[in-house]
Design an enzyme around this catalytic site. Structure first.
Site, short mmCIF file in Angstrom:
data_model
loop_
_atom_site.label_atom_id
_atom_site.label_comp_id
_atom_site.label_asym_id
_atom_site.label_seq_id
_atom_site.Cartn_x
_atom_site.Cartn_y
_atom_site.Cartn_z
CE1 TYR A 252 -3.40 2.85 1.03
CE2 TYR A 252 -1.88 3.30 2.83
CZ TYR A 252 -2.97 3.66 2.07
OH TYR A 252 -3.62 4.85 2.33
CE LYS B 235 -2.44 6.82 -0.90
NZ LYS B 235 -3.73 7.20 -1.59
N1 LIG Z 1 -8.27 6.03 6.06
C1 LIG Z 1 -7.08 6.54 6.42
O1 LIG Z 1 -6.70 6.53 7.59
C2 LIG Z 1 -6.20 7.15 5.37
C3 LIG Z 1 -6.56 7.14 4.04
N2 LIG Z 1 -5.74 7.74 3.10
C4 LIG Z 1 -6.14 7.75 1.69
O2 LIG Z 1 -7.42 8.34 1.60
C5 LIG Z 1 -8.12 7.82 0.46
C6 LIG Z 1 -9.51 7.41 0.87
O3 LIG Z 1 -9.41 6.41 1.87
P1 LIG Z 1 -10.70 5.83 2.60
O4 LIG Z 1 -11.85 6.71 2.36
O5 LIG Z 1 -10.27 5.52 3.98
O6 LIG Z 1 -10.89 4.46 1.82
P2 LIG Z 1 -12.22 3.73 1.33
O7 LIG Z 1 -11.83 2.32 1.05
O8 LIG Z 1 -13.34 3.97 2.24
O9 LIG Z 1 -12.52 4.48 -0.05
C7 LIG Z 1 -11.84 4.21 -1.23
C8 LIG Z 1 -12.84 4.19 -2.39
O10 LIG Z 1 -12.12 3.94 -3.61
C9 LIG Z 1 -12.92 3.09 -4.41
N3 LIG Z 1 -12.07 2.37 -5.35
C10 LIG Z 1 -11.13 1.44 -5.06
N4 LIG Z 1 -10.60 0.97 -6.19
C11 LIG Z 1 -11.20 1.62 -7.21
C12 LIG Z 1 -11.08 1.55 -8.63
N5 LIG Z 1 -10.26 0.70 -9.21
N6 LIG Z 1 -11.84 2.36 -9.39
C13 LIG Z 1 -12.73 3.21 -8.80
N7 LIG Z 1 -12.89 3.31 -7.46
C14 LIG Z 1 -12.14 2.52 -6.69
C15 LIG Z 1 -13.58 2.14 -3.41
O11 LIG Z 1 -14.71 1.51 -3.95
C16 LIG Z 1 -13.89 3.08 -2.27
O12 LIG Z 1 -15.19 3.60 -2.37
C17 LIG Z 1 -7.25 6.69 -0.08
O13 LIG Z 1 -6.51 7.17 -1.18
C18 LIG Z 1 -6.31 6.38 1.06
O14 LIG Z 1 -5.07 5.90 0.59
C19 LIG Z 1 -4.59 8.36 3.47
C20 LIG Z 1 -4.20 8.40 4.77
C21 LIG Z 1 -4.96 7.78 5.83
#
Ligand SMILES: NC(=O)C1=CN([C@@H]2O[C@H](COP(=O)(O)OP(=O)(O)OC[C@H]3O[C@@H](n4cnc5c(N)ncnc54)[C@H](O)[C@@H]3O)[C@@H](O)[C@H]2O)C=CC1
Ligand SMILES: CC(C)=CCC[C@@H](C)[C@H]1CC[C@H]2C3=C(CC[C@]12C)[C@@]1(C)CCC(=O)C[C@@H]1CC3
Length: 345
Positions: A144, A148
């Site tokens: 991951y 990133k």
């Molecule tokens: N949750 C955390 O603590 C942190 C999250 N992030 C980043 O924040 C962003 C959002 O994370 P979250 O909301 O926690 O994750 P999440 O898993 O809730 O949301 C990610 C979304 O991306 C969609 N997705 C995944 N693969 C896809 C694809 N091939 N095509 C279209 N859509 C796709 C999923 O269906 C999901 O709705 C990510 O980029 C993550 O790396 C960064 C730092 C911390």
């Protein structure tokens, strides 16, 4: 005097808009008068003012209609860190992000805001008050993080005033809040299985946990400050609650708030890390025969037992960022939002 934003500047797309952060971002954008296209592989809700486009971001033909007449794109899609699937991370976070950039250029999008992660500089050793100029992790702990890093480089390098695409990356850390599918559910599951009795290390390590509305605020500020003459073009920005907290105090506050006991017994960090590494290797070797997902992964143990908090002075200076919800209020609102995960529910 208030500056009026032209209507075309208020059309945006959120890639990954069905996710935890994505949905919070969409809700705030609607509040602020934006019209929003969501692009995601799944549709998790319906809201007036939101047009859903279902598809995989690796498919440019599917992406382009979501970017029609859009001047601003937020890219916050990623496979979940827990999936531990190298091929999937490389395909979505690296190849897919290249496609997102190409689609933005083809569709005439002017601004691209990436949700990166503060973990791009984390190698499993202490980071205290880390600034954005720390080098990327040379030995990222998991796939991951590895992908990133590449994703962030791609987006920042794509910033090109001549071509008309401006980019910026937001690096949040430890996002939590209502509807988070990771932190609280994983924690409660571990508590219910009797695995939350132990503190890894001496329990004094400081960490950033960031309430989701602060992360959203940072994204919108970045989008609204992204102009050809602005210093933010092509740069990463830490967005945190600016209140580092002891990792195990935060865990205890959430657990106790939901009616579970706080962890009490200490385990040596090196021992748990070694065990997690062994379990990870075992899972890798046995993958063709059986599939099991250990709760203790090397990354989780490193996150739980080291200092990792970041300085967000750059965001304060360049974006006028200031957290809008304190850690205490964020924890209270989060705990309240999970009645179904309370002890005995
Ligand atoms: N949750 C955390 O603590 C942190 C999250 N992030 C980043 O924040 C962003 C959002 O994370 P979250 O909301 O926690 O994750 P999440 O898993 O809730 O949301 C990610 C979304 O991306 C969609 N997705 C995944 N693969 C896809 C694809 N091939 N095509 C279209 N859509 C796709 C999923 O269906 C999901 O709705 C990510 O980029 C993550 O790396 C960064 C730092 C911390
Ligand atoms: C600060 C930061 C980046 C937090 C977000 C990640 C979290 C989702 C995990 C990071 C460390 C994880 C962890 C556990 C649960 C999920 C995390 C908080 C455990 C508490 C799960 C149960 C255990 O056996 C110990 C784990 C320690 C690390």
């Amino acid at each position: 005097m208030t500056t009026r934003v032209r209507p075309s500047n208020k059309r945006c797309a959120v890639i990954g808009g069905s996710g935890f952060l994505g949905k919070h971002l969409v809700e705030k954008l609607l509040d602020r008068g934006y019209s929003v296209s969501v692009f995601d592989i799944r549709q998790s809700y319906e809201l007036p003012g939101v047009a859903f486009h279902l598809g995989d971001l690796c498919d440019k033909r599917a992406l382009l209609p979501a970017m029609k007449d859009v001047s601003l794109v937020f890219h916050c899609a990623s496979p979940a860190p827990a999936s531990d699937d190298r091929g999937l991370f490389e395909r979505v976070n690296i190849q897919g992000t290249r496609i997102v950039i190409q689609a933005c250029i083809e569709a005439g999008v002017q601004k691209l805001v990436l949700t990166s992660s503060a973990s791009v500089v984390f190698e499993g050793t202490d980071i205290k008050n880390g600034r954005e100029d720390l080098p990327y992790a040379k030995k990222p702990i998991d796939y991951y993080t590895e992908t990133k890093i590449e994703q962030e480089k791609l987006v920042l390098e794509a910033c090109d005033k001549e071509k008309g695409l401006l980019t910026v990356a937001i690096r949040p850390h430890g996002i939590f809040g209502p509807r988070d599918p990771q932190l609280v559910p994983i924690l409660v599951d571990a508590a219910r299985r009797g695995k939350m009795k132990f503190i890894i290390g001496d329990g004094t390590n400081l960490v950033d946990f960031t309430f989701v509305e602060n992360v959203v605020h940072g994204h919108i500020l970045a989008a609204e400050h992204l102009r050809p003459d602005s210093p933010i073009c092509g740069k990463p920005y830490h967005i945190t609650n600016d209140e580092p907290v002891k990792f195990w105090d935060f865990m205890s506050d959430v657990l106790v708030g939901l009616g579970y006991a706080a962890p009490r017994y200490h385990l040596p960090y090196a021992l748990v890390y070694g065990l997690a590494l062994l379990l990870w290797l075992l899972a890798l070797i046995l993958r063709p025969l059986v599939s099991f997902k250990p709760t203790f992964t090397p990354m989780r143990v490193a996150l739980a037992g080291t200092h990792h908090y970041y300085n967000c002075e750059r965001a304060k200076q360049d974006l006028g960022y200031k957290p809008v919800v304190s850690l205490k209020d964020g924890i209270a609102r989060t705990v309240q939002s999970y009645p179904h995960l309370r002890q005995g529910a």
